[in-house]
Write an enzyme that holds these catalytic residues in place. Structure first.
Site, PDB file in Angstrom:
ATOM      1  N   LYS A  29      -1.797 -50.470  -1.651  1.00 55.43           N
ATOM      2  CA  LYS A  29      -0.359 -50.308  -1.849  1.00 55.43           C
ATOM      3  C   LYS A  29       0.128 -51.383  -2.839  1.00 55.43           C
ATOM      4  CE  LYS A  29      -0.320 -48.030   2.591  1.00 55.43           C
ATOM      5  NZ  LYS A  29      -0.773 -46.743   2.088  1.00 55.43           N
TER       6      LYS A  29
ATOM      7  N   HIS B 115       2.535 -52.011   4.534  1.00 49.12           N
ATOM      8  CA  HIS B 115       3.735 -51.900   3.684  1.00 49.12           C
ATOM      9  C   HIS B 115       4.508 -53.209   3.599  1.00 49.12           C
ATOM     10  CE1 HIS B 115       3.103 -47.602   3.446  1.00 49.12           C
ATOM     11  NE2 HIS B 115       2.787 -47.670   4.731  1.00 49.12           N
TER      12      HIS B 115
ATOM     13  N   SER C 276       5.816 -47.108   8.088  1.00 52.82           N
ATOM     14  CA  SER C 276       5.554 -46.430   6.821  1.00 52.82           C
ATOM     15  C   SER C 276       6.578 -45.353   6.492  1.00 52.82           C
ATOM     16  CB  SER C 276       4.147 -45.838   6.835  1.00 52.82           C
ATOM     17  OG  SER C 276       3.988 -44.977   7.939  1.00 52.82           O
TER      18      SER C 276
HETATM   19  C1  LIG Z   1       0.804 -48.372   7.995  1.00 56.22           C
HETATM   20  C2  LIG Z   1      -0.421 -47.901   7.291  1.00 56.22           C
HETATM   21  N1  LIG Z   1      -1.618 -48.352   7.685  1.00 56.22           N
HETATM   22  C3  LIG Z   1      -2.746 -47.968   7.073  1.00 56.22           C
HETATM   23  C4  LIG Z   1      -2.730 -47.083   6.033  1.00 56.22           C
HETATM   24  C5  LIG Z   1      -4.011 -46.654   5.435  1.00 56.22           C
HETATM   25  O1  LIG Z   1      -4.332 -47.400   4.312  1.00 56.22           O
HETATM   26  P1  LIG Z   1      -5.291 -46.792   3.192  1.00 56.22           P
HETATM   27  O2  LIG Z   1      -4.469 -45.881   2.359  1.00 56.22           O
HETATM   28  O3  LIG Z   1      -5.792 -47.988   2.472  1.00 56.22           O
HETATM   29  O4  LIG Z   1      -6.367 -46.048   3.903  1.00 56.22           O
HETATM   30  C6  LIG Z   1      -1.496 -46.578   5.579  1.00 56.22           C
HETATM   31  C7  LIG Z   1      -1.337 -45.651   4.439  1.00 56.22           C
HETATM   32  O5  LIG Z   1      -2.102 -45.077   3.817  1.00 56.22           O
HETATM   33  C8  LIG Z   1      -0.318 -46.993   6.225  1.00 56.22           C
HETATM   34  O6  LIG Z   1       0.860 -46.506   5.851  1.00 56.22           O
END
Ligand SMILES: Cc1ncc(COP(=O)(O)O)c(C=O)c1O
Length: 594
Positions: A224, A202, A178
Site C-alpha cells: 500500500k 492502511h 480498510s
Molecule cells: C487491513 C488489510 N490487511 C491485509 C491486507 C492484505 O495485504 P496484501 O494486499 O499485501 O495481501 C489488506 C489489503 O489488501 C488489508 O486491507
C-alpha cells in the site's frame, strides 16, 4: 463431475447486482491512469504516498531483479533467504521500533501465518467485526475459538473477555479499517488482559508513529503506502524466530520476489525522508471529505487516506461509480461481501501525488458539473528542460519555449530550482522571453549541486523547492523548469535531476548541441530518462550555426530518430537582450502543452 452449478451460481450473483467486472488499467498506479484509452483520475488506489510509480522505486526494483534474479528460487528456509530480505527485515524492524521483522509474500499471507501459528485449540481470538478478510481467514485457519466483538466497541470486547477464560487470549484488529477508514482504539485495547495483534496495512506511512510500543505483534504490508508487494510482521526476536519456524505461509512459500523487496526498501527510505507525502495525503483526504459532504454525500471523516462514501444499495453504488467513470474518475463500488449488506459504498482514496487539479476534477465528477473552462488545463502543464551535458543551451531552450507560449497568450513562469556559480540563468531567460522567472536555491561554486552544497556545508531543501514549484503551477498556465547540468547530476546523496523532474511530474525536453558527439549523448540521456519512467517529449537543438558543417547538417534528421525534434534554435551570438534581438528560429512548439 459436472460444474453446471457454477453457471447457476453466477446467474444468482448477477441477479443480486454483485457480479464484478473490473476495469483493465494500462498504466502504473499514478494519480491518473489509462483505462480504455482514456486518462482518468485514480481515486481508489492504496498507493497512498504515490511511491509505486516513483522512478527511484521502479529503478530499485529493476536493479534488484538484475542482481538477485526475477524469482528467489526457493523458500526462505531452503536457499531463498537473500541478503536483500534480511536487510529489509532489519530496516522494517528499526522503522517500527521492534526487535525483528519477518517477511511474507503478501499482507494476506502474513495474517494467515501469524494467526494460525500463534494460536491453537485452547485459545480464544477476539476479532473486530469489520476486520479485513485476511484476518477473518487467519481466524478460520486458526484452531482457536473466535469471538467477534462489535466494531471498535471496547465495552463489548471487555464483557466478552470477562466471560471467556482461556489458556491464551488474543485481540486482533485493523489499525485503520480498510473499508471504513476509521481507527481502532489501540491504547484501550493495549490495556486489556490479552495479547494484541494489529494490522497496520492502511496505517503505515499515513498515520503518525508506530504501534509496536503498544501491540505485541504488528502485521504490515509492502503493497500500500510502500508501493510494492509483500507483507511483514514485527515483534520481539523470539516471536520472529518462532514465526520463521512455525508460520506455514512463510515456511512453505517461495521467498518474496527480489524486485518487490528492492522497491520496498527504497520506498521505506523515501517514506521517511519525504514527510510531505504523509502530510499532503492526509490534508487531501480531509479536504475531500469536507467538500463531498458539502455536495450532499455521506462521506465519513478519514483518519488516514480512506474516505468512505456511503450509498447503501449496491445498484446505486454501481450507478454512482459509473457516472464518475464517465466523468473521468475511476472509483469502483464496494459491495457485499467486502462490506456488510446495506452498506455498499464508494471507497475513495487519495494519494500524495494527487494535485489540486485532480481533486477538483474528482469533485466536479461527484457534483456532475462540467468543468468550467477557467479551471481546465491540458494534460501537459509544463516541461522540464534537461541537457545532454552542461553548457549545451538549456537556458536558451527554456527561454524559447517560454517565449513561444507567452506570445500565444499563456501566463508562463520560468523556474530554475538550482543555480550554481555566478550565472543567473532564470533572469536571462526571463528577460529574453518576457516571462516571470525565479530561482530556487543558489550555490556559490559552478559544480554539480550536490558537490557545491557539500563544499558550502549546506543541505539542499528539496521540500521547499517542491513547494515553490507547486505554487508556480497554481499561479501560471505553463511552468518551464530548467534543470542544472545533465539528467543524472546529483542533488544530494540520493536524488538526481531526473528525480526532481519525476517529483514535479513533468515531461522532459532535452537540449542538445548541434555538433559531432551529440547523437551518442542525446541517445544516452533519452534512454536514461525512459528507464526512469520519465516521458521525453522531444529534443531541441540550440546554437545551430548559420553555416553548418557536415555533422551539423545531418544531425537534426538523426536526432529525430531518437525522439521528436521540437525545434532548432539559431546561434547564441544573435541574442541582444537590451536591444531585444534574438535568433530567427526561436519557436519551440510542444504538442499538448497548454
Ligand atoms: C487491513 C488489510 N490487511 C491485509 C491486507 C492484505 O495485504 P496484501 O494486499 O499485501 O495481501 C489488506 C489489503 O489488501 C488489508 O486491507
Amino acid at each position: 463431475v459436472s460444474l453446471d452449478w457454477v453457471s447457476d451460481e453466477l446467474a444468482a450473483i448477477e441477479r443480486s447486482g454483485l457480479l464484478r467486472d473490473p476495469h483493465t488499467v494500462a498504466s502504473a498506479a499514478g494519480p491518473e491512469v489509462e483505462v480504455d484509452g482514456r486518462r482518468v483520475v485514480l481515486l481508489c488506489s492504496n498507493n497512498y504516498l504515490g511511491l509505486a510509480g516513483d522512478p527511484r522505486v521502479t529503478a530499485a526494483a529493476a536493479l534488484a531483479a538484475k542482481r538477485w534474479g526475477a524469482g528467489s528460487g526457493a523458500s526462505r528456509l531452503v536457499s531463498g533467504t537473500l541478503d536483500l530480505h534480511r536487510d529489509l527485515e532489519e530496516a522494517l524492524a528499526e522503522h517500527e521500533g521492534a526487535e525483528d521483522a519477518v517477511l511474507f509474500s503478501s499482507g494476506y499471507l502474513a495474517n494467515l501465518g501469524v494467526l494460525a501459528a500463534l494460536t491453537d485449540e485452547d485459545d480464544v481470538v477476539f476479532s473486530d467485526e469489520l476486520n479485513h478478510a485476511s484476518i477473518v481467514d487467519g481466524c478460520r485457519l486458526s484452531k482457536a475459538r473466535v469471538l467477534v466483538y462489535r466494531h471498535r466497541d471496547v465495552a463489548h470486547l471487555k464483557s466478552l473477555l470477562d466471560e471467556t477464560p482461556a489458556r491464551r487470549r488474543f485481540i486482533v484488529t485493523d489499525t485503520v479499517f480498510s473499508m471504513d477508514g476509521d481507527v481502532a482504539p489501540i491504547d484501550e485495547l493495549a490495556a486489556l488482559d490479552a495479547t494484541l495483534i494489529v494490522d497496520d496495512a492502511h496505517a503505515t506511512g499515513v498515520l503518525d508513529g508506530s504501534r509496536a510500543d503498544r501491540a505485541d505483534v504488528v502485521v504490515g504490508t509492502l503493497s500500500k503506502a510502500l508501493g510494492s508487494s509483500g507483507g511483514y510482521v514485527t515483534g520481539s526476536r523470539e516471536v520472529a524466530t518462532f514465526l520463521r519456524n512455525r508460520a506455514r505461509t512463510h515456511v512453505f512459500d517461495t521467498a518474496p520476489v527480489p524486485a518487490a523487496m528492492g522497491a520496498a526498501s527504497m520506498a521505506l527510505q523515501l517514506m521517511r525522508d519525504e514527510p510531505w507525502r504523509r502530510d499532503h495525503v492526509r490534508k487531501l483526504a480531509r479536504f475531500l471529505a469536507t467538500e463531498l459532504r458539502g455536495l450532499g454525500f455521506d462521506a465519513r471523516e478519514p483518519a488516514a487516506a480512506i474516505v468512505p462514501v456511503l450509498v447503501g444499495d449496491p445498484g446505486e453504488a454501481v450507478a454512482l461509480s459509473k457516472r464518475l467513470f464517465d466523468a473521468g474518475v475511476l472509483c469502483p463500488a464496494i459491495r457485499p461481501p467486502s462490506v456488510p449488506d446495506g452498506t455498499s459504498r464508494l471507497r475513495v482514496t487519495v494519494m500524495a501525488t494527487h494535485t489540486d487539479e485532480h481533486i477538483e476534477r474528482a469533485l466536479d465528477a461527484f457534483a456532475q458539473r462540467p468543468r468550467s473552462t477557467a479551471r481546465r488545463r491540458t494534460s501537459v502543464h509544463g516541461v522540464f528542460v534537461t541537457g545532454t551535458d552542461t553548457g549545451v543551451g538549456k537556458t536558451v531552450v527554456t527561454a524559447a519555449i517560454a517565449a513561444t507560449y507567452r506570445e500565444d497568450g499563456a501566463r508562463v513562469a520560468i523556474f530554475k530550482p538550482l543555480q550554481t556559480g555566478d550565472a543567473d540563468d532564470a533572469a536571462w531567460a526571463g528577460a529574453v522571453s518576457g516571462c516571470h522567472a525565479e530561482t530556487g536555491v543558489r550555490l556559490r561554486e559552478p559544480l554539480a549541486p550536490a558537490v557545491a552544497a557539500r563544499l558550502e556545508d549546506t543541505k539542499i531543501d528539496v521540500d521547499a523547492i517542491k513547494a515553490r514549484y507547486t505554487d508556480l503551477r497554481r499561479d501560471f498556465d505553463v511552468v518551464v523548469v530548467e534543470g542544472a547540468g545533465g539528467l543524472l547530476v546529483d542533488i544530494d546523496d540520493r536524488l538526481t535531476m531526473a528525480d526532481l523532474a519525476a517529483m514535479f511530474e513533468l515531461p522532459l525536453v532535452v537540449a542538445a548541441r548541434p555538433a559531432l558527439g551529440t547523437l551518442n549523448h542525446t541517445a544516452l540521456t533519452v534512454e536514461a530518462a525512459r528507464a526512469r519512467g520519465l516521458d521525453v517529449l522531444g529534443i531541441v537543438i540550440s546554437n545551430y550555426p548559420d553555416e553548418p558543417n557536415i555533422a551539423e547538417r545531418t544531425n537534426p534528421e538523426e536526432l529525430a530518430k531518437i525522439a521528436p525534434l521540437l525545434g532548432v534554435i539559431g546561434t547564441l551570438g544573435a541574442f541582444d537582450v537590451e536591444a531585444g534581438t534574438r535568433p530567427d528560429r526561436f519557436d519551440v512548439r510542444i504538442e499538448g502543452l497548454r
